[in-house]
Write an enzyme that holds these catalytic residues in place. Sequence first.
Site, PDB file in Angstrom:
ATOM      1  N   ASN A  41       1.104  -1.568   0.317  1.00  0.00           N
ATOM      2  CA  ASN A  41      -0.462   0.050  -0.077  1.00  0.00           C
ATOM      3  C   ASN A  41       0.739   1.297  -0.578  1.00  0.00           C
ATOM      4  OD1 ASN A  41      -2.808  -1.460   0.181  1.00  0.00           O
ATOM      5  ND2 ASN A  41      -2.061  -1.687   2.022  1.00  0.00           N
ATOM      6  N   HIS A 127     -13.772  -2.375   7.050  1.00  0.00           N
ATOM      7  CA  HIS A 127     -12.480  -2.753   7.281  1.00  0.00           C
ATOM      8  C   HIS A 127     -12.481  -3.362   8.683  1.00  0.00           C
ATOM      9  CE1 HIS A 127      -8.361  -3.791   8.583  1.00  0.00           C
ATOM     10  NE2 HIS A 127      -7.878  -3.331   8.217  1.00  0.00           N
ATOM     11  N   GLU A 169     -15.383   3.849   5.827  1.00  0.00           N
ATOM     12  CA  GLU A 169     -14.508   3.472   4.740  1.00  0.00           C
ATOM     13  C   GLU A 169     -14.989   4.624   4.092  1.00  0.00           C
ATOM     14  OE1 GLU A 169     -11.551  -0.302   4.627  1.00  0.00           O
ATOM     15  OE2 GLU A 169     -13.181  -0.557   4.645  1.00  0.00           O
ATOM     16  N   SER A 173     -11.101  -0.676   1.407  1.00  0.00           N
ATOM     17  CA  SER A 173     -10.195  -1.360   1.151  1.00  0.00           C
ATOM     18  C   SER A 173      -9.810  -2.535  -0.196  1.00  0.00           C
ATOM     19  CB  SER A 173      -9.444  -1.684   2.557  1.00  0.00           C
ATOM     20  OG  SER A 173     -10.312  -2.581   2.987  1.00  0.00           O
ATOM     21  N   ASP A 198     -13.266   6.605   8.021  1.00  0.00           N
ATOM     22  CA  ASP A 198     -11.923   5.655   7.946  1.00  0.00           C
ATOM     23  C   ASP A 198     -11.234   6.196   6.363  1.00  0.00           C
ATOM     24  OD1 ASP A 198      -9.446   4.443   7.603  1.00  0.00           O
ATOM     25  OD2 ASP A 198     -10.333   2.375   8.550  1.00  0.00           O
ATOM     26  N   HIS A 201      -7.020   4.852   3.353  1.00  0.00           N
ATOM     27  CA  HIS A 201      -7.129   4.136   1.359  1.00  0.00           C
ATOM     28  C   HIS A 201      -7.120   5.753   0.464  1.00  0.00           C
ATOM     29  CE1 HIS A 201      -5.999   0.569   2.275  1.00  0.00           C
ATOM     30  NE2 HIS A 201      -7.309  -0.168   2.661  1.00  0.00           N
ATOM     31  N   LYS A 233       0.472   4.122   4.543  1.00  0.00           N
ATOM     32  CA  LYS A 233      -0.262   3.736   3.443  1.00  0.00           C
ATOM     33  C   LYS A 233       0.700   4.991   3.042  1.00  0.00           C
ATOM     34  CE  LYS A 233      -4.040   1.179   4.060  1.00  0.00           C
ATOM     35  NZ  LYS A 233      -3.530   0.260   5.770  1.00  0.00           N
TER      36      LYS A 233
END
Length: 380
Positions: A41, A127, A169, A173, A198, A201, A233
């Site tokens: 990542n 996640h 998220e 992910s 979240d 990413h 990441k």
Amino acid sequence: MSPPHPLSWLEPHAARRRAVGLRRELSPRAAADGVLDLAGNDYLGLSRDPRVVDGAVAAARTWGVGATGSRLVTGTTELHVALERELAAFCGFADGLVFSSGYAANLGVLTALSGPGALVVSDAANHASLVDACRLSRARVAVVPHNDPAAVDAVLATRREERALVVVESVDSVDGDTAPLRTLHGVCRARGALLVVDEAHGLGVRGPGGRGLLAEVGLAGADDVVATVTLSKALGSQGGAVLGPAAVTAHLVDTARSFIFDTGLAPPAVGAALAALHVLEAEPERPAAVLRNAAVLAAAAGVPAPPSAVVPVVLGEPEVAVAVARRCRERGVRVGCFRPPSVPEGTSRLRLTARSDLTEADLARVREVLAEILAPVGLR
């Protein structure tokens, strides 16, 4: 008759996992093995950037290699405070609090802001760290279909609890799709719920200069929005953080068990993350390069271009995904391989991740390898 050994059940369980292609193994990688990495990542290619490495080294020489204690004892350095301040400002939030991992940040924020007498509405694709946080929260938890604001609204309409949180998220992910944050926020605001996002990413990939999807849709810094981010990441380091109103971070310092009872993030990781943040600020073109390269990887795999760095290639059964990933590795390209329980049954997949530093030669190599290996499974 003597009782069975207390661990005698392990081998039958392992055998069943092996039989269905779900046995997992650690695969140590060399420092320089010549394999093109599309599994990690490191979206901005910063984990080995000399400026980021120098940030880690300077922090180690100044503060040592360990934090020496919890954040409330000796584990908070001036460097931690600088990272919290600069990261929050970069992402558009009033305040920030650094944890030892993104996992710990998610556990901390959800358990501390919910609890008995609260409602947590969780996206079905969240996640594992968010799932575990929901389980530990002791709140009433309602799991809703992925990216379905109407389902969120329907649950909130039945709310009897004093407090409610909706957690999602920003960028999934596994599938790499983006959440409808504006619509979700509208539902939350109408129902008096806190939106927890979240951005693991999203940071470094979406938003102006990589500031995240919340910044992109104009919700960064809203007084009813809290974000979590990871430093492992796009920033190429280690650790996580919660971003939001100062009242939230103050509450976490008092109540978040994964903050209070954990050793502080090691200073070299803090120094590396801060240096990576400075690189991103100085080179805001990097996130766009990630998305361009993700589109190239998707075309090479014969799948739609994603709105993120994550390119999923669904293959079906776990044995197929494992075999294809192994063949890619043998041809010099490392790809992720996701199987149940990480993904639903029948959707085992490769997970390719784009980086901003992929060269034309790298991309040509990927096209060649994927064309050869995916053709037999009907994707090319």
